[in-house]
Design a protein around this motif. Sequence first.
Motif, short mmCIF file in Angstrom:
data_model
loop_
_atom_site.label_atom_id
_atom_site.label_comp_id
_atom_site.label_asym_id
_atom_site.label_seq_id
_atom_site.Cartn_x
_atom_site.Cartn_y
_atom_site.Cartn_z
N ILE A 117 54.73 164.88 81.04
CA ILE A 117 54.27 166.21 81.41
C ILE A 117 53.39 166.80 80.32
CG2 ILE A 117 55.02 168.57 81.91
CD1 ILE A 117 57.50 167.37 83.22
N ARG A 118 53.80 166.63 79.09
CA ARG A 118 53.05 167.19 77.97
C ARG A 118 51.67 166.57 77.83
NH1 ARG A 118 56.02 166.13 72.60
NH2 ARG A 118 55.31 164.04 73.16
N GLU A 119 51.55 165.27 78.15
CA GLU A 119 50.28 164.57 78.00
C GLU A 119 49.48 164.53 79.29
OE1 GLU A 119 51.34 160.74 76.58
OE2 GLU A 119 52.09 161.46 74.64
N GLY A 120 50.03 165.04 80.39
CA GLY A 120 49.31 164.98 81.66
C GLY A 120 49.15 163.57 82.16
N ASP A 121 50.14 162.71 81.88
CA ASP A 121 50.07 161.30 82.23
C ASP A 121 51.01 161.03 83.39
OD1 ASP A 121 49.85 158.59 82.34
OD2 ASP A 121 50.35 158.23 80.24
N PRO A 122 50.51 160.67 84.57
CA PRO A 122 51.40 160.47 85.73
C PRO A 122 52.24 159.20 85.67
CG PRO A 122 49.14 159.99 86.33
CD PRO A 122 49.09 160.54 84.94
N MET A 123 51.85 158.20 84.87
CA MET A 123 52.58 156.93 84.87
C MET A 123 54.02 157.06 84.37
SD MET A 123 50.59 154.72 86.26
CE MET A 123 49.93 156.02 87.30
N PRO A 124 54.29 157.70 83.22
CA PRO A 124 55.70 157.89 82.82
C PRO A 124 56.46 158.77 83.79
CG PRO A 124 54.23 158.19 80.94
CD PRO A 124 53.37 158.14 82.15
N ILE A 125 55.79 159.77 84.36
CA ILE A 125 56.46 160.66 85.32
C ILE A 125 56.87 159.87 86.56
CG2 ILE A 125 56.18 162.69 86.76
CD1 ILE A 125 54.22 163.78 84.72
N MET A 126 55.99 159.01 87.06
CA MET A 126 56.33 158.22 88.24
C MET A 126 57.40 157.18 87.93
SD MET A 126 54.65 159.68 90.51
CE MET A 126 55.16 158.58 91.83
N ALA A 127 57.40 156.64 86.72
CA ALA A 127 58.47 155.71 86.34
C ALA A 127 59.82 156.44 86.33
CB ALA A 127 58.18 155.12 84.97
N PHE A 128 59.80 157.67 85.82
CA PHE A 128 61.01 158.49 85.86
C PHE A 128 61.45 158.74 87.30
CE2 PHE A 128 62.84 162.69 86.43
CZ PHE A 128 63.86 162.72 85.51
N TYR A 129 60.49 159.01 88.17
CA TYR A 129 60.82 159.30 89.57
C TYR A 129 61.40 158.06 90.26
CZ TYR A 129 60.25 159.96 94.54
OH TYR A 129 60.48 160.00 95.89
N VAL A 130 60.85 156.89 89.99
CA VAL A 130 61.34 155.67 90.63
C VAL A 130 62.82 155.48 90.35
CG1 VAL A 130 61.22 153.16 90.55
CG2 VAL A 130 59.12 154.49 90.72
N VAL A 131 63.23 155.71 89.10
CA VAL A 131 64.64 155.50 88.73
C VAL A 131 65.51 156.64 89.24
CG1 VAL A 131 66.24 155.29 86.80
CG2 VAL A 131 64.02 154.13 86.72
N SER A 132 65.13 157.88 88.94
CA SER A 132 65.98 159.02 89.32
C SER A 132 66.01 159.22 90.83
CB SER A 132 65.50 160.28 88.62
OG SER A 132 64.15 160.58 88.97
N GLY A 133 64.83 159.15 91.49
CA GLY A 133 64.80 159.30 92.94
C GLY A 133 65.54 158.18 93.65
N GLY A 134 65.35 156.96 93.17
CA GLY A 134 66.09 155.84 93.76
C GLY A 134 67.59 155.98 93.58
N ALA A 135 68.02 156.49 92.42
CA ALA A 135 69.46 156.68 92.19
C ALA A 135 70.04 157.73 93.12
CB ALA A 135 69.69 157.08 90.73
N ILE A 136 69.30 158.81 93.34
CA ILE A 136 69.79 159.86 94.24
C ILE A 136 69.94 159.32 95.66
CG2 ILE A 136 69.18 162.05 95.33
CD1 ILE A 136 67.90 162.87 92.68
N VAL A 137 68.95 158.57 96.14
CA VAL A 137 69.02 157.99 97.49
C VAL A 137 70.20 157.02 97.58
CG1 VAL A 137 67.85 156.45 99.10
CG2 VAL A 137 66.57 158.28 97.97
N LEU A 138 70.36 156.18 96.57
CA LEU A 138 71.42 155.17 96.61
C LEU A 138 72.81 155.80 96.60
CD1 LEU A 138 72.43 152.24 96.41
CD2 LEU A 138 72.13 152.40 93.93
N PHE A 139 73.03 156.74 95.68
CA PHE A 139 74.38 157.28 95.53
C PHE A 139 74.74 158.23 96.67
CE2 PHE A 139 73.87 155.77 91.17
CZ PHE A 139 75.11 155.18 90.97
N ASN A 140 73.77 158.86 97.30
CA ASN A 140 74.08 159.64 98.49
C ASN A 140 74.51 158.73 99.64
OD1 ASN A 140 73.52 162.75 98.54
ND2 ASN A 140 72.04 161.88 97.11
N MET A 141 73.92 157.56 99.73
CA MET A 141 74.35 156.59 100.73
C MET A 141 75.75 156.08 100.42
SD MET A 141 72.52 153.03 101.89
CE MET A 141 71.00 153.90 102.23
#
Length: 503
Positions: A463-487
Motif C-alpha cells: 500500500i505504501r509503495e502503490g505496488d499491487p503485486m504484494p497486495i494481491m499476494a496477500f489477498y490470495v492467501v487471506s481471501g483463500g483462507a476465508i473461503v476455505l474456513f467458512n466452508m
Amino acid sequence: MLVFIARRLFVSIWVFLAASVLVFILSTNVRDPLAEARQLPETARESAIRVITERMHLEDPVLVRYFRWLSDAVTGNLGVNRQGLDVNARLETAFSATLQLITGATVLAIIIGITIGVISALRQYSALDQTVTFIAFVCFSLPLFWVGTLLKQFLALDFNDWLADPVISPLFIGGIALITGLFCGGVVVGDRRSRITAFVSSTAAMAILLSVLSATEWFSDPSLGPIVVALTAIGGAIGFTTLVSGLEWKPPLQAALIAAAVGIVAYFALDPVLDDPQLLTIVLLLLVTVGICFAIGWFLGGDLYRRNAIPAAVLTGVFTGAVIFVDRMLSSFQSYSASVNNRPISTVGAETPNYEGTFWESGLDSFGHLALPTLALVLISLATYTRYTRASMLEVMNQDYVRTGRAKGLSERAVVTRHVLRNGLIPITTLIAYDIGTIVGGAVVTEQVFGWSAMGSMLFDGIREGDPMPIMAFYVVSGGAIVLFNMVADIAYAFLDPRIRLS
C-alpha cells in the motif's frame, strides 16, 4: 455432502475472482508508484520511471494488467514487486512468520476463551461470572498497540531484570495466592462450605508453592523433574477421565492411568533420544503416543466403555508428552539465557540473529520472541470467545431437552458435555472459522509493535509503495483462507448438529 462441497466450491471460486478484480483495481489506485522516482535528480529520473513503468506494465489498461496477473497466478507465479524482487519468495517468508505468530495465539485464545466461557455460564451471576465479565470487557476495549507497549515495558524488560535475582516479594505471593483461591472457590460447584474449603486450600497451596520457588531460586534454573512430571500425568489422567466419562466408570480411568504410566516410563527410557532431537523425531513420538494410547483405550474399554476409554487414554498420553516436552525445554533455560545475555524474553523480531543452539535452546529462542505478541493477541481475542461461549451456553441451557435430560436422571457432567456444550459450540464454530481465516492475513498492528516482518507488513509495504503485486499476494492467501474456513465451518455444522444435512 460431496455435492454440497462441489456447489460451495464453485460459488466460492466466482466470489473469489470477483473480489480479486475489485482488490486489484483498488490496489492500482491506492498510490502513484512513480512518486518516488519523480523526486530523483533529472539525470536518473527518466531511467527510473521507464524501468518501473516497464516492470509494472503501467502503460497497459487496468483490466489488461489484471488478466496478466491472473494468468500468471493460476500457474503459481505471483510476479515481481516494484523493485523487481520475486513476490513468491517474499510471500513464503511472510506466511511462515505469520503462522508462527498467530497459531499459538489462536489456539490458546480458543481453548482458554471457551473454557472460561463455559465455567462462567455454569456459574451465572456468581462473583466469578461477574469478574470474568468485567475482565473480558476491559480486554476487549484495550487498543492492541497500547497493550503491546505495556507488555514490552512491564513484562519483558522488568522480567528480564528480575531474573538476575529471582526472589518473589511476600506481597506478590499473597496477591497471586488470593487470586488463585478466589478462582478455585468460584469454580467449585457445591455449598458454601465446599467453596470456602476450596478457597482456603488453593490459597495456601499457591502461597507455599511460590514461597518454595522463591527460596530455591527455581526461576533462574527451572525444571520439573520426574516427581512433578509423574504427579502431573496422574492428575491429568484423573481430570481427563472426569471430563470424558466420570470417575464412576472404571475402564476409562484405568486406561488413562496406564497411559500416564507409559508416559512416565518413557520419561526415563527416552532420555538419550530427547537429549537433542530433531523436529521429525518429536512428531514421530507424538504419532506413536497417539497410537499406543488408542490401543490401550481400545483393549481396556471393551465394547461397552470403548467410546470413553479411547479419548481419555489419548488425551492423557498427549498431555503427559507435552509435560515431558516442557520439562526438557525448561532444563535448557539456564544455558539459553546465558547465551542471550540473560534477556530471554525478546521485544523485537521473530528470532535472535545468527543464533545457533540445541533443539531445546532454539525452541526457547522462538518462544521468547513469540511470548509478548502471542500474549497481546490472546488478551484481545480472549474476550470475544468468552462472551460468545457464555451467551451460547446460557441459551442452550434453557432449552427443553436440557431440562428433560436432567429429569431423566443424567449426571450434570453428561448434561453439560453431551447436550449443552455440543449444541452451544455451533455458533462458536462460525466465529472460530472466520477468525482463523482473517488472521491468516496477519496482524498488522502487532507486527509493527513487535518488529515482525510477516503478512501484515507485506500488505502495508504494498500500500505504501502503490505496488499491487504484494497486495494481491496477500489477498490470495487471506481471501483463500476465508473461503476455505467458512466452508469448513459449514461442514462442521453437520457433525455438531444432527438436524443439519448437507445433502
